[in-house]
Scaffold this motif. Structure first.
Motif, PDB file in Angstrom:
ATOM      1  N   VAL A  84       0.838  -1.197   0.000  1.00 37.16           N
ATOM      2  CA  VAL A  84       0.000   0.000   0.000  1.00 37.16           C
ATOM      3  C   VAL A  84       0.871   1.244   0.000  1.00 37.16           C
ATOM      4  O   VAL A  84       2.062   1.196   0.318  1.00 37.16           O
ATOM      5  CB  VAL A  84      -0.951   0.046   1.232  1.00 37.16           C
ATOM      6  CG1 VAL A  84      -1.889  -1.134   1.240  1.00 37.16           C
ATOM      7  CG2 VAL A  84      -0.152   0.117   2.536  1.00 37.16           C
ATOM      8  N   GLU A  85       0.250   2.363  -0.342  1.00 39.02           N
ATOM      9  CA  GLU A  85       0.922   3.661  -0.267  1.00 39.02           C
ATOM     10  C   GLU A  85       0.180   4.495   0.769  1.00 39.02           C
ATOM     11  O   GLU A  85      -1.052   4.557   0.771  1.00 39.02           O
ATOM     12  CB  GLU A  85       0.908   4.365  -1.625  1.00 39.02           C
ATOM     13  CG  GLU A  85       1.699   5.666  -1.625  1.00 39.02           C
ATOM     14  CD  GLU A  85       1.665   6.365  -2.971  1.00 39.02           C
ATOM     15  OE1 GLU A  85       2.701   6.402  -3.640  1.00 39.02           O
ATOM     16  OE2 GLU A  85       0.578   6.857  -3.356  1.00 39.02           O
ATOM     17  N   ALA A  86       0.942   5.121   1.664  1.00 35.49           N
ATOM     18  CA  ALA A  86       0.315   5.927   2.711  1.00 35.49           C
ATOM     19  C   ALA A  86       1.289   7.002   3.172  1.00 35.49           C
ATOM     20  O   ALA A  86       2.489   6.958   2.855  1.00 35.49           O
ATOM     21  CB  ALA A  86      -0.111   5.052   3.890  1.00 35.49           C
ATOM     22  N   GLU A  87       0.786   7.944   3.927  1.00 36.58           N
ATOM     23  CA  GLU A  87       1.627   9.022   4.460  1.00 36.58           C
ATOM     24  C   GLU A  87       2.578   8.436   5.501  1.00 36.58           C
ATOM     25  O   GLU A  87       2.178   7.628   6.342  1.00 36.58           O
ATOM     26  CB  GLU A  87       0.721  10.086   5.091  1.00 36.58           C
ATOM     27  CG  GLU A  87       1.386  11.449   5.213  1.00 36.58           C
ATOM     28  CD  GLU A  87       1.956  11.645   6.593  1.00 36.58           C
ATOM     29  OE1 GLU A  87       3.182  11.881   6.674  1.00 36.58           O
ATOM     30  OE2 GLU A  87       1.215  11.557   7.564  1.00 36.58           O
ATOM     31  N   ALA A  88       3.847   8.810   5.400  1.00 34.31           N
ATOM     32  CA  ALA A  88       4.907   8.163   6.175  1.00 34.31           C
ATOM     33  C   ALA A  88       4.659   8.168   7.673  1.00 34.31           C
ATOM     34  O   ALA A  88       5.059   7.238   8.375  1.00 34.31           O
ATOM     35  CB  ALA A  88       6.250   8.822   5.862  1.00 34.31           C
ATOM     36  N   THR A  89       4.010   9.199   8.193  1.00 30.49           N
ATOM     37  CA  THR A  89       3.795   9.277   9.635  1.00 30.49           C
ATOM     38  C   THR A  89       2.400   8.776  10.046  1.00 30.49           C
ATOM     39  O   THR A  89       2.017   8.911  11.201  1.00 30.49           O
ATOM     40  CB  THR A  89       3.997  10.717  10.139  1.00 30.49           C
ATOM     41  OG1 THR A  89       3.126  11.593   9.426  1.00 30.49           O
ATOM     42  CG2 THR A  89       5.429  11.175   9.918  1.00 30.49           C
ATOM     43  N   HIS A  90       1.666   8.188   9.086  1.00 35.51           N
ATOM     44  CA  HIS A  90       0.346   7.623   9.402  1.00 35.51           C
ATOM     45  C   HIS A  90       0.177   6.284   8.686  1.00 35.51           C
ATOM     46  O   HIS A  90      -0.812   6.053   7.998  1.00 35.51           O
ATOM     47  CB  HIS A  90      -0.780   8.584   8.996  1.00 35.51           C
ATOM     48  CG  HIS A  90      -0.850   9.823   9.829  1.00 35.51           C
ATOM     49  ND1 HIS A  90      -0.150  10.957   9.501  1.00 35.51           N
ATOM     50  CD2 HIS A  90      -1.500  10.085  10.986  1.00 35.51           C
ATOM     51  CE1 HIS A  90      -0.379  11.889  10.424  1.00 35.51           C
ATOM     52  NE2 HIS A  90      -1.188  11.387  11.332  1.00 35.51           N
ATOM     53  N   LEU A  91       1.134   5.393   8.871  1.00 34.03           N
ATOM     54  CA  LEU A  91       1.080   4.096   8.216  1.00 34.03           C
ATOM     55  C   LEU A  91       0.187   3.136   9.002  1.00 34.03           C
ATOM     56  O   LEU A  91       0.305   3.030  10.220  1.00 34.03           O
ATOM     57  CB  LEU A  91       2.489   3.494   8.101  1.00 34.03           C
ATOM     58  CG  LEU A  91       3.488   4.274   7.249  1.00 34.03           C
ATOM     59  CD1 LEU A  91       4.855   3.594   7.310  1.00 34.03           C
ATOM     60  CD2 LEU A  91       3.018   4.361   5.798  1.00 34.03           C
ATOM     61  N   PRO A  92      -0.714   2.434   8.322  1.00 30.90           N
ATOM     62  CA  PRO A  92      -1.538   1.433   9.028  1.00 30.90           C
ATOM     63  C   PRO A  92      -0.671   0.255   9.447  1.00 30.90           C
ATOM     64  O   PRO A  92       0.265  -0.118   8.730  1.00 30.90           O
ATOM     65  CB  PRO A  92      -2.570   1.030   7.972  1.00 30.90           C
ATOM     66  CG  PRO A  92      -1.938   1.335   6.663  1.00 30.90           C
ATOM     67  CD  PRO A  92      -1.034   2.517   6.884  1.00 30.90           C
ATOM     68  N   GLU A  93      -0.980  -0.326  10.600  1.00 31.33           N
ATOM     69  CA  GLU A  93      -0.191  -1.463  11.080  1.00 31.33           C
ATOM     70  C   GLU A  93      -0.615  -2.759  10.401  1.00 31.33           C
ATOM     71  O   GLU A  93       0.191  -3.680  10.233  1.00 31.33           O
ATOM     72  CB  GLU A  93      -0.327  -1.598  12.597  1.00 31.33           C
ATOM     73  CG  GLU A  93       0.329  -0.454  13.360  1.00 31.33           C
ATOM     74  CD  GLU A  93       0.299  -0.673  14.856  1.00 31.33           C
ATOM     75  OE1 GLU A  93       0.021  -1.802  15.296  1.00 31.33           O
ATOM     76  OE2 GLU A  93       0.555   0.295  15.589  1.00 31.33           O
ATOM     77  N   ALA A  94      -1.896  -2.858  10.014  1.00 31.69           N
ATOM     78  CA  ALA A  94      -2.405  -4.076   9.384  1.00 31.69           C
ATOM     79  C   ALA A  94      -3.795  -3.795   8.835  1.00 31.69           C
ATOM     80  O   ALA A  94      -4.388  -2.743   9.107  1.00 31.69           O
ATOM     81  CB  ALA A  94      -2.463  -5.228  10.396  1.00 31.69           C
ATOM     82  N   VAL A  95      -4.311  -4.735   8.040  1.00 31.99           N
ATOM     83  CA  VAL A  95      -5.716  -4.699   7.623  1.00 31.99           C
ATOM     84  C   VAL A  95      -6.366  -6.013   8.052  1.00 31.99           C
ATOM     85  O   VAL A  95      -5.719  -7.062   8.050  1.00 31.99           O
ATOM     86  CB  VAL A  95      -5.894  -4.508   6.100  1.00 31.99           C
ATOM     87  CG1 VAL A  95      -5.541  -3.100   5.686  1.00 31.99           C
ATOM     88  CG2 VAL A  95      -5.068  -5.518   5.305  1.00 31.99           C
ATOM     89  N   THR A  96      -7.622  -5.936   8.456  1.00 32.72           N
ATOM     90  CA  THR A  96      -8.356  -7.128   8.886  1.00 32.72           C
ATOM     91  C   THR A  96      -9.473  -7.409   7.897  1.00 32.72           C
ATOM     92  O   THR A  96     -10.236  -6.513   7.531  1.00 32.72           O
ATOM     93  CB  THR A  96      -8.934  -6.936  10.294  1.00 32.72           C
ATOM     94  OG1 THR A  96      -7.857  -6.667  11.209  1.00 32.72           O
ATOM     95  CG2 THR A  96      -9.658  -8.190  10.751  1.00 32.72           C
ATOM     96  N   VAL A  97      -9.552  -8.661   7.452  1.00 32.46           N
ATOM     97  CA  VAL A  97     -10.526  -9.068   6.442  1.00 32.46           C
ATOM     98  C   VAL A  97     -11.431 -10.144   7.026  1.00 32.46           C
ATOM     99  O   VAL A  97     -10.948 -11.098   7.647  1.00 32.46           O
ATOM    100  CB  VAL A  97      -9.804  -9.629   5.194  1.00 32.46           C
ATOM    101  CG1 VAL A  97     -10.820 -10.046   4.130  1.00 32.46           C
ATOM    102  CG2 VAL A  97      -8.833  -8.609   4.635  1.00 32.46           C
ATOM    103  N   SER A  98     -12.745 -10.001   6.843  1.00 27.08           N
ATOM    104  CA  SER A  98     -13.688 -11.021   7.301  1.00 27.08           C
ATOM    105  C   SER A  98     -13.788 -12.143   6.273  1.00 27.08           C
ATOM    106  O   SER A  98     -13.966 -11.895   5.078  1.00 27.08           O
ATOM    107  CB  SER A  98     -15.070 -10.411   7.523  1.00 27.08           C
ATOM    108  OG  SER A  98     -16.010 -11.434   7.829  1.00 27.08           O
TER     109      SER A  98
END
Length: 200
Positions: free
Chosen positions: A127-141
Motif C-alpha cells: 500500500v501507499e500511505a503518508e509516512a507518519t500515518h502508516l496502518p499497522e495491518a488490515v483485517t478481512v472477514s
C-alpha cells in the motif's frame, strides 16, 4: 501510528571489529539513507530497537546531526540461529511524504463448514500511505466463505489516506475445498517419500 523515539548515537568506527564491539555494548549498527542525504551511520539501542520492530513499519525518531528525524526500517539483518538483530537499514522520511510499504493481512470469522482451508496468497498487502500515518495491518472477514471463494486486493477496505500499491485484481486470500486440500497434502507426502527414497 505512534512514534517510537530511540536514543541513537553517531557511529564513527566501521568494520566488523567495530560492529562486534557495538553489539557487545548492547547496540545495533545502522545506516540512515534517503532524500539525497549522505548516509548517516548510527548505533541504536539493541533492546529498544528489537521491541520497536515488533510493530510492522514502525515509525522511529532518531537524532541526526542534532535534529530529530523520522525513519522507517527497510532492511533488518538477523543472526541466523539466535535471530538477534545484526544490522538495520533505515529510510529517512518526512511528515506528509507518501511511501510504499507492505502491511500484514489479518483475518476474522469462520469459513463455511466442510473442512475447507484458507490460503494466504499474499501475506502482506503493498500500500501507499503518508509516512507518519502508516496502518499497522488490515483485517478481512472470511465469515461463511465457501470453497472457490477469493478476496482480491480491491475487495479490502483500506484505512483513510491509504491506497493500493498492487493491482486491484490481485488475489490476496482464497478458499480451497476439502478435497483439493487433501490432494495437496497427499502430493506433499508423495514428494517427501520420493525424496527419502532418492536419498536411500
Amino acid at each position: 501510528m505512534s512514534e517510537i523515539r530511540l536514543a541513537a548515537e553517531s557511529r564513527t568506527e566501521f568494520g566488523k571489529g567495530a560492529a562486534r564491539r557495538a553489539r557487545r555494548a548492547g547496540f545495533v549498527p545502522g545506516v540512515v539513507y534517503g532524500h539525497g542525504h549522505t548516509p548517516v551511520h548510527l548505533n541504536l539501542p539493541g533492546h529498544e530497537l528489537m521491541m520497536a520492530l515488533k510493530t510492522p513499519n514502525a515509525l522511529l525518531v532518531v537524532p541526526i546531526e542534532g535534529k530529530d528525524e523520522f525513519v522507517l526500517p527497510k532492511a533488518v539483518q538477523r543472526e541466523a540461529i539466535k535471530r538477534t538483530i545484526e544490522h538495520v537499514d533505515l529510510l529517512l522520511v518526512k511528515r506528509g511524504e507518501k511511501v510504499t510499504v507492505e502491511i500484514p493481512v489479518l483475518t476474522e470469522g469462520e469459513l463455511a463448514p466442510g473442512g475447507n482451508l484458507l490460503e494466504h496468497v499474499l501475506n502482506a498487502l503493498p500500500v501507499e500511505a503518508e509516512a507518519t500515518h502508516l496502518p499497522e495491518a488490515v483485517t478481512v472477514s472470511v465469515e461463511g466463505l465457501e470453497a472457490g471463494a477469493s478476496i482480491t486486493a480491491g475487495d479490502i477496505e483500506l484505512p483513510k489516506g491509504t491506497t493500493l500499491a498492487v493491482d486491484a485484481d490481485a488475489v490476496v486470500l482464497q478458499v480451497i475445498g476439502a478435497q483439493a486440500a487433501e490432494v495437496t497434502e497427499d502430493e506433499a507426502a508423495a514428494e517427501t517419500e520420493a525424496e527419502v527414497g532418492a536419498e536411500a
